[in-house]
Design a protein around this motif. Sequence first.
Motif, PDB file in Angstrom:
ATOM      1  N   UNK A   8       0.861  -1.184   0.000  1.00 56.94           N
ATOM      2  CA  UNK A   8       0.000   0.000   0.000  1.00 56.94           C
ATOM      3  C   UNK A   8       0.893   1.229   0.000  1.00 56.94           C
ATOM      4  N   UNK A   9       0.428   2.320  -0.584  1.00 51.95           N
ATOM      5  CA  UNK A   9       1.251   3.540  -0.587  1.00 51.95           C
ATOM      6  C   UNK A   9       1.317   4.167   0.804  1.00 51.95           C
ATOM      7  N   UNK A  10       2.326   4.999   1.045  1.00 51.60           N
ATOM      8  CA  UNK A  10       2.420   5.691   2.338  1.00 51.60           C
ATOM      9  C   UNK A  10       1.167   6.515   2.610  1.00 51.60           C
ATOM     10  N   UNK A  11       0.752   6.536   3.854  1.00 53.93           N
ATOM     11  CA  UNK A  11      -0.443   7.282   4.254  1.00 53.93           C
ATOM     12  C   UNK A  11      -0.273   8.761   3.915  1.00 53.93           C
ATOM     13  N   UNK A  12      -1.276   9.330   3.274  1.00 53.21           N
ATOM     14  CA  UNK A  12      -1.265  10.749   2.938  1.00 53.21           C
ATOM     15  C   UNK A  12      -0.514  11.088   1.666  1.00 53.21           C
ATOM     16  N   UNK A  13       0.140  10.113   1.054  1.00 54.34           N
ATOM     17  CA  UNK A  13       0.882  10.369  -0.189  1.00 54.34           C
ATOM     18  C   UNK A  13      -0.092  10.596  -1.336  1.00 54.34           C
ATOM     19  N   UNK A  14       0.439  11.078  -2.464  1.00 56.83           N
ATOM     20  CA  UNK A  14      -0.398  11.281  -3.654  1.00 56.83           C
ATOM     21  C   UNK A  14      -1.032   9.966  -4.090  1.00 56.83           C
ATOM     22  N   UNK A  15      -0.262   8.879  -4.033  1.00 59.55           N
ATOM     23  CA  UNK A  15      -0.803   7.569  -4.419  1.00 59.55           C
ATOM     24  C   UNK A  15      -1.911   7.131  -3.462  1.00 59.55           C
ATOM     25  N   UNK A  16      -1.742   7.409  -2.177  1.00 61.76           N
ATOM     26  CA  UNK A  16      -2.765   7.063  -1.179  1.00 61.76           C
ATOM     27  C   UNK A  16      -4.042   7.865  -1.434  1.00 61.76           C
ATOM     28  N   UNK A  17      -3.890   9.150  -1.703  1.00 60.90           N
ATOM     29  CA  UNK A  17      -5.072   9.993  -1.975  1.00 60.90           C
ATOM     30  C   UNK A  17      -5.777   9.523  -3.244  1.00 60.90           C
ATOM     31  N   UNK A  18      -5.022   9.158  -4.270  1.00 60.51           N
ATOM     32  CA  UNK A  18      -5.615   8.677  -5.526  1.00 60.51           C
ATOM     33  C   UNK A  18      -6.350   7.350  -5.303  1.00 60.51           C
ATOM     34  N   UNK A  19      -5.755   6.448  -4.525  1.00 59.33           N
ATOM     35  CA  UNK A  19      -6.389   5.162  -4.241  1.00 59.33           C
ATOM     36  C   UNK A  19      -7.705   5.371  -3.484  1.00 59.33           C
ATOM     37  N   UNK A  20      -7.693   6.257  -2.490  1.00 54.46           N
ATOM     38  CA  UNK A  20      -8.908   6.530  -1.718  1.00 54.46           C
ATOM     39  C   UNK A  20      -9.964   7.204  -2.588  1.00 54.46           C
ATOM     40  N   UNK A  21      -9.540   8.105  -3.471  1.00 50.58           N
ATOM     41  CA  UNK A  21     -10.490   8.776  -4.372  1.00 50.58           C
ATOM     42  C   UNK A  21     -11.147   7.762  -5.307  1.00 50.58           C
ATOM     43  N   UNK A  22     -10.351   6.832  -5.855  1.00 48.74           N
ATOM     44  CA  UNK A  22     -10.907   5.794  -6.737  1.00 48.74           C
ATOM     45  C   UNK A  22     -11.886   4.911  -5.976  1.00 48.74           C
ATOM     46  N   UNK A  23     -11.542   4.545  -4.756  1.00 50.69           N
ATOM     47  CA  UNK A  23     -12.434   3.718  -3.945  1.00 50.69           C
ATOM     48  C   UNK A  23     -13.729   4.471  -3.652  1.00 50.69           C
TER      49      UNK A  23
END
Length: 171
Positions: A141-156
């Motif tokens: 999983x990407x680091x919490x709060x990272x751009x990848x984490x935000x993108x994953x949460x947005x997609x979900x």
Amino acid sequence: MAVATPPTGVSNGELVRWSFQILNEHDVESMRPLWTNATVDRFPSGTLHGPEALAGYFEALFAAVPDLHMTIIALAEAGADVFVHWHMTGTHSGAPFEGIEPTGRAIAVDGMDHFVVRDGTVASTFVVYDQMQFARQIGMLPPDGSAADRAMKAAFNAKTRLLARLRRRHR
């Protein structure tokens, strides 16, 4: 390697403390006498029954994390119940574990076990640790709060909103 014998005439907490010492030696054969065919261990990834399944789990874990070490932070016992707060460290550098290829990354995870010990054997263990912490550390999983984490949460969240709209339409 000589097989260590579990201590007798000790408290359930002392027996569990001994098992952590043996675990840190990666000595699965010395752990086997602690398990019976009725032993049930609940891990976050699934429930295992009996000595063969448990031995296989620990052999696979030690192969995946060759430098695995667990430190007892706190231990409390009340009759058959023994609670252990632990800290596990190691490097995910060996064999695949539970379908995950080794990443070479260091791990440091806190967790808790609830052991039920009867007549010198483990009746059951309930293991709890932060799986997201582990997944982030190995790069699953990407680091919490990272751009990848935000993108994953947005997609979900987009998927969740879409499914909610579809359910409303089909009522």
